[in-house]
Scaffold this motif. Structure first.
Motif, PDB file in Angstrom:
ATOM      1  N   ALA A  54      72.036  58.217  57.507  1.00 48.39           N
ATOM      2  CA  ALA A  54      71.016  57.201  57.774  1.00 48.39           C
ATOM      3  C   ALA A  54      70.204  56.975  56.513  1.00 48.39           C
ATOM      4  O   ALA A  54      70.119  57.860  55.653  1.00 48.39           O
ATOM      5  N   ASP A  55      69.637  55.782  56.415  1.00 44.19           N
ATOM      6  CA  ASP A  55      68.733  55.447  55.307  1.00 44.19           C
ATOM      7  C   ASP A  55      67.322  55.829  55.765  1.00 44.19           C
ATOM      8  O   ASP A  55      66.641  55.062  56.447  1.00 44.19           O
ATOM      9  N   VAL A  56      66.922  57.044  55.431  1.00 40.79           N
ATOM     10  CA  VAL A  56      65.674  57.608  55.955  1.00 40.79           C
ATOM     11  C   VAL A  56      64.480  57.050  55.178  1.00 40.79           C
ATOM     12  O   VAL A  56      64.471  57.043  53.951  1.00 40.79           O
ATOM     13  N   VAL A  57      63.487  56.580  55.919  1.00 40.70           N
ATOM     14  CA  VAL A  57      62.286  55.986  55.322  1.00 40.70           C
ATOM     15  C   VAL A  57      61.142  56.998  55.308  1.00 40.70           C
ATOM     16  O   VAL A  57      60.332  57.035  54.382  1.00 40.70           O
ATOM     17  N   TYR A  58      61.073  57.814  56.337  1.00 40.26           N
ATOM     18  CA  TYR A  58      59.971  58.778  56.465  1.00 40.26           C
ATOM     19  C   TYR A  58      60.371  59.828  57.504  1.00 40.26           C
ATOM     20  O   TYR A  58      61.085  59.509  58.453  1.00 40.26           O
ATOM     21  N   GLU A  59      59.935  61.055  57.293  1.00 45.45           N
ATOM     22  CA  GLU A  59      60.118  62.061  58.337  1.00 45.45           C
ATOM     23  C   GLU A  59      58.992  63.081  58.282  1.00 45.45           C
ATOM     24  O   GLU A  59      58.411  63.327  57.218  1.00 45.45           O
ATOM     25  N   ASP A  60      58.670  63.632  59.413  1.00 49.23           N
ATOM     26  CA  ASP A  60      57.727  64.751  59.462  1.00 49.23           C
ATOM     27  C   ASP A  60      58.172  65.690  60.574  1.00 49.23           C
ATOM     28  O   ASP A  60      59.291  65.562  61.080  1.00 49.23           O
ATOM     29  N   GLU A  61      57.288  66.611  60.928  1.00 54.61           N
ATOM     30  CA  GLU A  61      57.673  67.659  61.888  1.00 54.61           C
ATOM     31  C   GLU A  61      58.135  67.082  63.234  1.00 54.61           C
ATOM     32  O   GLU A  61      59.079  67.579  63.842  1.00 54.61           O
ATOM     33  N   ALA A  62      57.466  66.015  63.659  1.00 54.75           N
ATOM     34  CA  ALA A  62      57.701  65.530  65.018  1.00 54.75           C
ATOM     35  C   ALA A  62      58.539  64.256  65.081  1.00 54.75           C
ATOM     36  O   ALA A  62      59.144  63.961  66.119  1.00 54.75           O
ATOM     37  N   THR A  63      58.547  63.471  63.983  1.00 53.69           N
ATOM     38  CA  THR A  63      59.157  62.137  64.049  1.00 53.69           C
ATOM     39  C   THR A  63      60.085  61.885  62.862  1.00 53.69           C
ATOM     40  O   THR A  63      60.018  62.580  61.834  1.00 53.69           O
ATOM     41  N   PHE A  64      60.905  60.832  63.010  1.00 54.44           N
ATOM     42  CA  PHE A  64      61.946  60.549  62.022  1.00 54.44           C
ATOM     43  C   PHE A  64      62.126  59.034  61.999  1.00 54.44           C
ATOM     44  O   PHE A  64      62.252  58.410  63.064  1.00 54.44           O
ATOM     45  N   ALA A  65      62.150  58.436  60.804  1.00 49.73           N
ATOM     46  CA  ALA A  65      62.241  56.971  60.688  1.00 49.73           C
ATOM     47  C   ALA A  65      63.369  56.599  59.742  1.00 49.73           C
ATOM     48  O   ALA A  65      63.476  57.140  58.645  1.00 49.73           O
TER      49      ALA A  65
END
Ligand code: AMP
Length: 120
Positions: free
Chosen positions: A20-31
């Protein structure tokens, strides 16, 4: 795509098993970018933990829903559309055209968006 296939698709994206072309991620979410963009900016935001749709997420974990919406706003900033405006959409079940049953917010923007509603 059957619903059981669809149920695992975004879990596999989050796990890194589907690229995937990941834009942002953190502990709880993934974009990550939608594979068939409907606007210049079209990013999907999912919780790492799967709920079937936004209503189930809201009932089970309101904090996680808030985190998801905060990530949508963060994505809008990162994509440079926070000022120009953007749409956050949760398709829910059949009439809305939901195809992947792992709750996801569509973040759309980067151009003037059309109206939405009834087909035709
Ligand atoms: P929905 O119709 O609201 O369930 O949205 C599902 C979205 O997932 C659609 O806009 C698809 O284009 C998108 N999609 C399906 N598979 C992938 C994938 N592997 N990577 C990114 N987006 C995907």
């Amino acid at each position: 795509m059957s619903e059981s296939d669809a149920e695992t698709l975004f879990e596999r994206v989050v796990a890194g098993e589907i690229p995937a072309d990941v834009v942002y991620e953190d502990e709880a979410t993934f974009a990550f970018r939608d594979i068939r963009p409907q606007a210049r900016v079209h990013v999907l935001v999912v919780p790492r933990k799967r709920y079937r749709n936004v209503a189930e997420l809201a009932a089970a974990d309101p904090q996680l829903l808030a985190d998801l919406v905060k990530t949508a706003a963060k994505v809008a900033e990162l994509e440079g559309v926070a000022e120009s405006g953007y749409r956050v959409v949760f398709n829910t079940d059949s009439d809305a055209g939901q195809t992947v049953f792992h709750v996801h917010a569509h973040v759309l923007g980067g151009e003037q968006l059309g109206f939405f509603g009834r087909l035709g």
